[in-house]
Structures are given as C-alpha cells and as structure tokens.
Scaffold this motif. Structure first.
Motif, mmCIF file in Angstrom:
data_model
loop_
_atom_site.group_PDB
_atom_site.id
_atom_site.type_symbol
_atom_site.label_atom_id
_atom_site.label_comp_id
_atom_site.label_asym_id
_atom_site.label_seq_id
_atom_site.Cartn_x
_atom_site.Cartn_y
_atom_site.Cartn_z
ATOM 1 N N ASP A 297 0.411 -1.103 0.221
ATOM 2 C CA ASP A 297 -0.521 0.253 0.029
ATOM 3 C C ASP A 297 0.937 1.076 -0.224
ATOM 4 N N SER A 298 0.334 2.299 -0.690
ATOM 5 C CA SER A 298 0.960 3.671 -0.743
ATOM 6 C C SER A 298 0.569 3.845 1.188
ATOM 7 N N ILE A 299 1.524 4.931 1.634
ATOM 8 C CA ILE A 299 1.489 5.300 2.935
ATOM 9 C C ILE A 299 0.954 6.736 2.894
ATOM 10 N N THR A 300 0.104 7.491 3.058
ATOM 11 C CA THR A 300 -0.400 8.601 3.811
ATOM 12 C C THR A 300 -0.588 8.502 5.129
ATOM 13 N N THR A 301 0.272 9.947 5.715
ATOM 14 C CA THR A 301 0.099 10.635 6.819
ATOM 15 C C THR A 301 0.069 12.380 6.441
ATOM 16 N N ASN A 326 -0.538 11.249 12.441
ATOM 17 C CA ASN A 326 -1.560 10.464 11.669
ATOM 18 C C ASN A 326 -3.232 10.637 12.163
ATOM 19 N N VAL A 327 -3.533 12.040 11.828
ATOM 20 C CA VAL A 327 -4.289 12.649 11.961
ATOM 21 C C VAL A 327 -5.759 11.851 11.453
ATOM 22 N N GLN A 331 -4.649 3.199 8.053
ATOM 23 C CA GLN A 331 -3.829 1.510 8.358
ATOM 24 C C GLN A 331 -2.978 1.475 7.320
ATOM 25 N N ALA A 332 -3.417 1.609 6.563
ATOM 26 C CA ALA A 332 -2.378 1.171 5.316
ATOM 27 C C ALA A 332 -1.079 -0.744 5.875
ATOM 28 N N TYR A 361 1.547 -2.772 9.888
ATOM 29 C CA TYR A 361 0.965 -1.436 9.751
ATOM 30 C C TYR A 361 0.943 -0.187 10.073
ATOM 31 N N GLN A 362 -0.160 1.035 9.533
ATOM 32 C CA GLN A 362 1.428 1.872 9.488
ATOM 33 C C GLN A 362 0.619 2.220 11.669
#
Length: 375
Positions: A297-301, A326-327, A331-332, A361-362
């Motif tokens: 998965d791509s990771i976005t925070t 991580n507003v 959970q990637a 996971y994130q």
C-alpha cells in the motif's frame, strides 16, 4: 561543485555538484569476520536451560577471514573501501517575495562493494582473473556448500572471482520543490520526488531478510547457480519508492497562538518472493524477479500541531501545545511476509503459511500533550 546566478539578480541559481563518499567501515566486520569466532551448541531437557543432555555439547571454532590482497592474503587483487558516487544538478528561482521554486536531478551509484564471499576449495581452480598465471578457486555454490571444503574471503564483490556476482545499486531521482521562507508569521515547504532505486545490492543493511551485518551480509556468500534463481538479477530494490510528496507549514499569530502541519505521501515498495537455502536459512534467495509480486500500500500521513506561548515576564515562557499524529488514523499495510519457504534443515523447505500476509501496519493515531518551560 559550482553555482551560477544565471539572471545575475541574486534571485536565481543553477548548480552542479559531485561527491564521492567512502564508507567508514563499522566494527561489526572486525568482530565477526576478522577475529576468531567461537560458538557453543548444546541440547537441554528443560525450557529453562538448566538440565543439559549429556554428550550433546559441541564447540565450533571459526578461523578469521582473510581480506583479499591485504594482511595474510597473497592475492594480487587489492581490496579497497566501499564508496558511493553522487551527482546533483538543478535550478532554483525566486518568483515572489520569499517564495522560490526549484528542480533538481540526483544520481547515485555504488562504485565499489565490500562484502564476504564463499570459495569452493574442492573445485578445480581456474585462471587468475587478473590475467596472470595464478590459479584461483571458484565461488562456492548453494548446491555444493554442504559437501565441499569452503573458504571465506573479504573482498570487493565486482565479479572478479569466477561465479561470484557483481553487486550494483543505482538511484535516480527528479525532485520539484516550492519554498516560502518565514515572513509575516508563516512559512511553507513542499516537494515532489520521482525516483527509482534499482540493482541487486541493497547496501549495508538487508531489508529483504532483516540482516544488520554491514559488509558481512549473506547476499554474496554463494555464487551464481540455478539454486540462487533471481538473487543477482537487477530490478527494483526493497526500498524503491517511486513517488513521494512532502508538505510542511506553520503559522504564528501575534497573540501567541501557532499552528503547524506535516503531510507525507509515499507510494508502495516492491514485493518479491523469497525462499530458503537448505540448511542455511530462510529468506536467503529470490524465487521471483524483483518486484514481480506488485507493491504494498501507499503510505499517507497527516500530522497537526497547535500551541500557545504564555509569557510570564522577562524571558520566561510556558508553551502549551498538542500534537496529533496520523490525524485520519490511516492503517495501510507497511510490510508483507515475502518469504514463501522456511528452512527445516532438509532439502525440501516447508511452505510458509503466512506468505503474502500483512506483517505490519501504519502506527495508529496518537495525541501528545506538550508543556514546555523556558527561561
């Protein structure tokens, strides 16, 4: 390096830089390879290891490795330090008061790799790789290591031993930047990077099997052979992240309030099927081309901060703040089990039931309260 103000107004620059960075070799290599290594093996009746089974104790002594061409070694090949070359070229232009745009190209390559290799001392030697009369042993193969007399050597793994691979790594990137320097209470910094990390050598740390033994990993222990399959083929390396976006900003009000944010996006890493070498360990060879199983998965925070500066008089202040990491509680999946085989000390490794299942996971959303007193 060189920098040139192409508009001659102090608001523009073009630049070109080159560097060669030599590795400062960690003590791990001296401890594990260049000194006598001993190990004691025993079996016990109990889990607390207080009741040894009689007659099962074994002591293993390993002689120090040689560094090719140095010390005890009589080889004409002289081992040298590992290094990386880097080229950076780009431009920056101020397009408004305190606001600038930029672009740069980055290229890095490993010029020389320092690692340990295995040699098969039972195989007929082959002509010297330097063109002389000396005869040298070929690289040990995964098929032969259990039945052959082997030797270890610290050297530059550049293919100069017959059967030994050439280890390579290249990094290429295009980065676009935008920056607003702090003024009038606010600042902003953003970037987008497209990059490719390719080769067959990750570096001092092997992410694919988690080995942290700088210059002494298991990657080149065995030479090229059918058992190693795709191990030495070039392709996207485990840390290859094609797209990355970063955005940071803050704003400060005169009344003492401030706010900040950090946004990060990274596209997924490549996935590759890993397998076992019998009697040697799991995750030691590649059973598929690099990246053949797709990507995680791509990771976005998104992280936020708010704070208030309370002045107590003089230089004394108290900062009251809150940080939210991580507003959106993303959970990637950040790691997947890529090992499809488990070494069971037989020539038929067990299949791994967890193959391709998520391993990490994130980090979930967290909140931190801040109280800071300064004089």
């Amino acid at each position: 390096g060189a920098t040139y103000d192409y508009r001659r107004d102090g608001k523009s620059k073009a630049f070109l830089h080159y560097g060669r960075f030599f590795e400062k070799i960690p003590n791990d290599l001296a401890s594990r390879a260049l000194a006598p290594d001993s190990a004691v093996f025993n079996l016990f009746y109990d889990a607390e290891l207080t009741r040894p089974i009689p007659g099962q104790e074994q002591i293993f002594d390993a002689a120090p490795f040689e560094v090719e061409g140095l010390g005890r070694s009589t080889s004409p090949y002289k081992t040298r330090s590992q290094y990386t070359d880097e080229w950076v070229a780009g431009v920056e232009q101020e397009v408004g008061r305190g606001f600038s745009l930029g672009a740069r190209l980055i290229y890095r390559s490993v010029g020389r790799v320092l690692e340990d290799i295995g040699l098969n001392l039972d195989r007929p030697c082959v002509p010297n790789y330097l063109g002389g009369d000396q005869c040298v042993p070929p690289a040990m193969t995964a098929e032969d290591w259990l039945t052959s007399n082997g030797g270890g050597l610290i050297t530059n793994v550049d293919g100069h031993y017959p059967g030994s691979p050439k280890l390579e790594r290249e990094y290429e990137a295009l980065e676009l930047t935008a920056q607003r320097r702090y003024a009038d209470g606010w600042q902003l910094l953003g970037s987008y990077r497209y990059s490719r990390l390719t080769g067959n050598y990750e570096g001092l740390f092997r992410r694919d099997n988690g080995q942290s033994d700088p210059n002494f990993t298991s990657l080149a222990d065995f030479g090229e052979s059918p058992w190693m399959e795709y191990t030495f083929d070039r392709g996207p390396l485990p840390n290859d992240v094609a797209h990355a976006v970063k955005l940071f900003g803050s704003y400060h009000w005169e009344l003492g309030w401030s706010a900040g944010m950090a946004f990060n996006y990274a596209s997924g890493r490549p996935l590759t099927e890993l397998g076992a070498i019998p009697y040697y360990g799991s995750q030691e060879r590649l059973l598929s081309p690099r990246g053949a199983l797709g990507r995680i998965d791509s990771i976005t925070t998104l992280d936020l901060r708010a704070a208030y500066d309370l002045r107590l008089g003089g230089s004394q202040t108290i900062v009251l703040g809150v940080d939210i990491f991580n507003v959106f509680d993303a959970q990637a999946v950040t790691s997947v089990v890529e090992n499809s085989e488990i070494d069971n000390n037989t020539f038929e490794p067990d299949p791994n039931a967890d193959f391709l299942k998520p391993a990490a996971y994130q980090t979930p959303r967290s909140i931190r309260l801040v109280v800071k007193y300064s004089i």
